[in-house]
Design an enzyme around this catalytic site. Structure first.
Site, mmCIF file in Angstrom:
data_model
loop_
_atom_site.group_PDB
_atom_site.id
_atom_site.type_symbol
_atom_site.label_atom_id
_atom_site.label_comp_id
_atom_site.label_asym_id
_atom_site.label_seq_id
_atom_site.Cartn_x
_atom_site.Cartn_y
_atom_site.Cartn_z
ATOM 1 N N ASP A 367 -11.946 15.272 -30.555
ATOM 2 C CA ASP A 367 -13.151 14.692 -29.963
ATOM 3 C C ASP A 367 -12.836 13.356 -29.273
ATOM 4 O OD1 ASP A 367 -16.124 14.689 -29.797
ATOM 5 O OD2 ASP A 367 -15.901 12.858 -30.965
ATOM 6 N N GLU A 396 -10.691 16.369 -25.955
ATOM 7 C CA GLU A 396 -11.910 16.312 -25.131
ATOM 8 C C GLU A 396 -11.782 15.163 -24.129
ATOM 9 O OE1 GLU A 396 -16.697 15.427 -25.389
ATOM 10 O OE2 GLU A 396 -15.294 14.415 -26.717
#
Ligand code: CA
Length: 652
Positions: A367, A396
């Site tokens: 993330d 990400e």
């Protein structure tokens, strides 16, 4: 006020203050009740003695990792030991192959960081870690080295062979009503009518629908983080961790998570785990009792990240801008972990290794990748690669432009010698290219030419096939809404997604045309119809879907299942041709022409006739192909391409 949750000092100091305040109050209260001075003084002395003893008592709250594994490549292991005034105790252990190297005391005496060396010769087994004070034994903790599971179907990696399904466990299916509301957690109610509350979905719900996903052609499940997010509100998304070693009890248990991975593997499927290096939730147990002040990034007053990835790569960037990007907090409820702190580094890295080894996970999605400390992340990637050579990892990168996202990938050609060792990223540029191809007006660099241009920039990567490509996710408007519910464009986009280089990913519900715009994001996180007992519609079964939804489902299913047997799509190269007459053509191919996949995209409102001489490099000697969707044979001398269509042809 936000500033009130920023710890100004460790909690121990607050505890001491609280205890002395309590003593003053106690003195006053006791004085009121007892007039007899001697009696009063004795009682106070007793209470003070009790409190002092209590103040220096040691209690073990937890050791993390709670167990480890024998035979890891890296012999170093750092245990986090947490307990009231635990720093006052001494530690001993005796186990062949395990050496107690160093006991580190930190600012907060409620912590010890214990450095162990677990040699290659250490066998699986259990041993006590003994805690004592002043020569007296206080308690012991039974530590275990488990055997590494070397089964072939664990930690397989996720590649272009795969098709990832991203779902939110709270919103997919409720397989266990008994865990909908768990006593003791901060969120005390379920409310499916609110997009901000928990809805009750869980791991069992996902396990129950693995066959549905397999039938659709999905090979890999990625769900938003499953670990505990015990926050007061709106933490159903999972990105505000409060316990790194515990599956959120509303989703299940650690054991059930392991079973979920094993069940997926038994069905020939894989699992990606979504992990967050950058931040935690304010409800995290260690945030409530910080080991040291710089465990998280501290600012004189609340400072939010600028969300500007440019500051990391910009040669003109100021240090202040870079610091704010990396060290600023994501949002007030998510403290920013200090990845320059070696204890934090060990804690996170070991936690990720622990989950992979414990459950056999095949890949990780990282993330908020650009917000992390680059040096730490590179070191992390090397450590994980050393333990799990097959593990797949993508970060990400919600950034704009190919160069910006390529910057974060390992071995790229743009960031001047610094290697992140990150294999892949979430390829937003391909998504933007496909959006522009579907919704834009064709021009020199617009419309279909944008997608061509994005793919032409693949020279920036070491290996673009490791990128995860998608048309939507939990933070974005749903794809069907993005194309204004134009079913032709939907099919064009899905065909591009499933034939383009990279690892395709679909967001749950896109196969049944779920729609909405992500403002607020809860609107794109609604429940999958049929995932809850009593749902009026069950879209997990064809009878519950409308004709159009079945058409969408079957379209995805046909392409996804075709992928499973197409070497060209699974491992082939890509060759693209300059769009002409508003038609974009690319091939996926291996060394032989047989099995070559030809993709032809016409985004105009007119049927076109495509002459194919200029594709001779790839179609030489071939005269017919099979349309993968219709199964019909077509001549490839001249190809009719209907309006708003992406044709997927396999050369014969
Ligand atoms: Ca449930």
């Amino acid at each position: 006020m936000f500033s009130s949750i920023l710890p100004k000092e460790t909690n121990l100091v607050s505890n001491l203050n609280a205890q002395s305040n309590f003593l003053v109050t106690l003195h006053q209260s006791v004085s009121c009740v007892f007039n007899n001075t001697r009696m009063k003084n004795s009682l106070i002395l007793l209470i003070v003695l009790f409190l002092s003893t209590n103040l220096f008592a040691q209690k073990l709250e937890r050791i993390e990792p709670m167990f480890w594994f024998s035979g890891m490549k890296n012999p170093k292991l750092q245990l986090l030991v947490h307990g009231e005034n635990i720093a006052a105790s001494s530690i001993s252990l005796s186990y062949p192959g395990v050496k107690l190297v160093k006991i580190n005391k930190v600012e907060n005496p409620n912590y010890l960081f214990v450095d162990l060396e677990v040699s290659a010769s250490a066998k699986p087994g259990k041993f006590p870690i003994n805690f004592s004070a002043k020569g007296e034994k206080l308690f012991s903790y039974t530590y275990e080295l488990k055997n590494r599971d070397k089964s072939a179907n664990r930690i397989q990696g996720v590649t272009q062979k795969d098709f990832i399904y991203l779902l939110m466990p709270d919103r997919f299916s409720n397989g266990d009503k008994s865990n909908d509301v768990v006593q003791g957690l901060a969120e005390t109610a379920l409310n499916r009518d609110s997009m901000y509350y928990r809805h009750g979905g869980d791991l069992q719900g996902v396990i129950n629908h693995l066959d549905y996903l397999k039938d659709l052609g999905i090979t890999t499940v990625w769900m938003t983080p499953e670990i505990e997010n015990d926050m007061e509100k709106a933490s159903y998304h999972g990105y505000a961790a409060t316990d790194h070693y515990k599956i959120d009890p509303r989703y299940g248990t650690n054991e059930l998570f392991k079973k979920y991975v094993e069940t997926a593997h038994a069905k020939g499927m894989k699992v990606i785990k979504d992990i967050v290096h950058n931040h935690i939730g304010t409800g995290h147990w260690f945030f409530k009792d910080l080991p040291m002040k710089n465990w998280v990034h501290q600012w004189p007053k609340y400072t939010q990240t600028s969300y500007r990835d440019q500051t990391v790569m910009d040669t003109h960037a100021s240090e202040a801008d870079r610091k704010r990007m990396l060290d600023g907090w994501f949002v007030p409820s998510m403290p920013d972990l200090n990845q320059n702190n070696p204890y934090v580094q060990n804690y996170l890295t070991q936690n990720h290794i622990w989950w992979i080894e414990y459950a056999g996970i095949d890949g990780l999605r990282l993330d908020t990748y650009p917000y992390n400390d680059p040096e730490y992340m590179a070191d992390w990637a090397l450590k994980l690669k050393a333990e799990f050579p097959n593990l797949s990892v993508f970060g990400e990168t919600f950034v704009s432009g190919v160069a910006n996202q390529a910057y974060f990938t390992g071995g790229n050609t743009v960031n001047r010698g610094f290697d992140t060792h990150l294999p892949g990223i979430t390829d937003m540029a391909v998504k933007e290219g496909i959006y522009e191809a579907l919704n834009g007006k064709n021009g020199w660099t617009d419309g279909i030419n944008r997608l061509y241009d994005v793919v032409a920039h693949d020279f920036l990567y070491k290996d673009p096939t490791l990128n995860c490509i998608a048309l939507d996710n939990h933070d974005m408007s749903r794809f069907y809404s993005v194309v204004n519910e134009d079913f032709d464009k939907y099919k064009m986009g899905m065909a591009l997604l499933l034939t383009m280089r990279g690892i395709p990913q679909m967001y749950y519900g896109t196969e049944i045309l779920m729609k909405n715009f992500s403002n607020p994001d809860g609107l794109v996180r609604s429940d999958f119809p049929g995932g809850w007992e009593g749902d009026k519609k069950d879209k997990f079964i064809s009878n519950g879907r409308t004709n159009k939804e079945n058409e969408a489902f079957n379209y995805v299913k046909t392409l996804a299942n075709y992928r499973k047997n197409s070497m060209a799509l699974q491992s082939g190269k890509l060759m693209q041709f300059v769009p002409e007459d508003d038609i974009y053509v690319y091939f996926r191919y291996n060394n032989t022409a047989k099995g070559t996949v030809m993709v032809i995209s016409n985004n105009t409102e007119k049927e076109k006739t495509l002459a194919t001489e200029r594709f001779a490099e790839r179609i030489s000697g071939i005269s017919t192909a099979k349309n993968i969707i219709t199964n019909q044979s077509v001549s490839i001398k001249e190809i009719k391409v209907p309006a708003k269509t992406t044709l997927v042809l396999e050369l014969n």
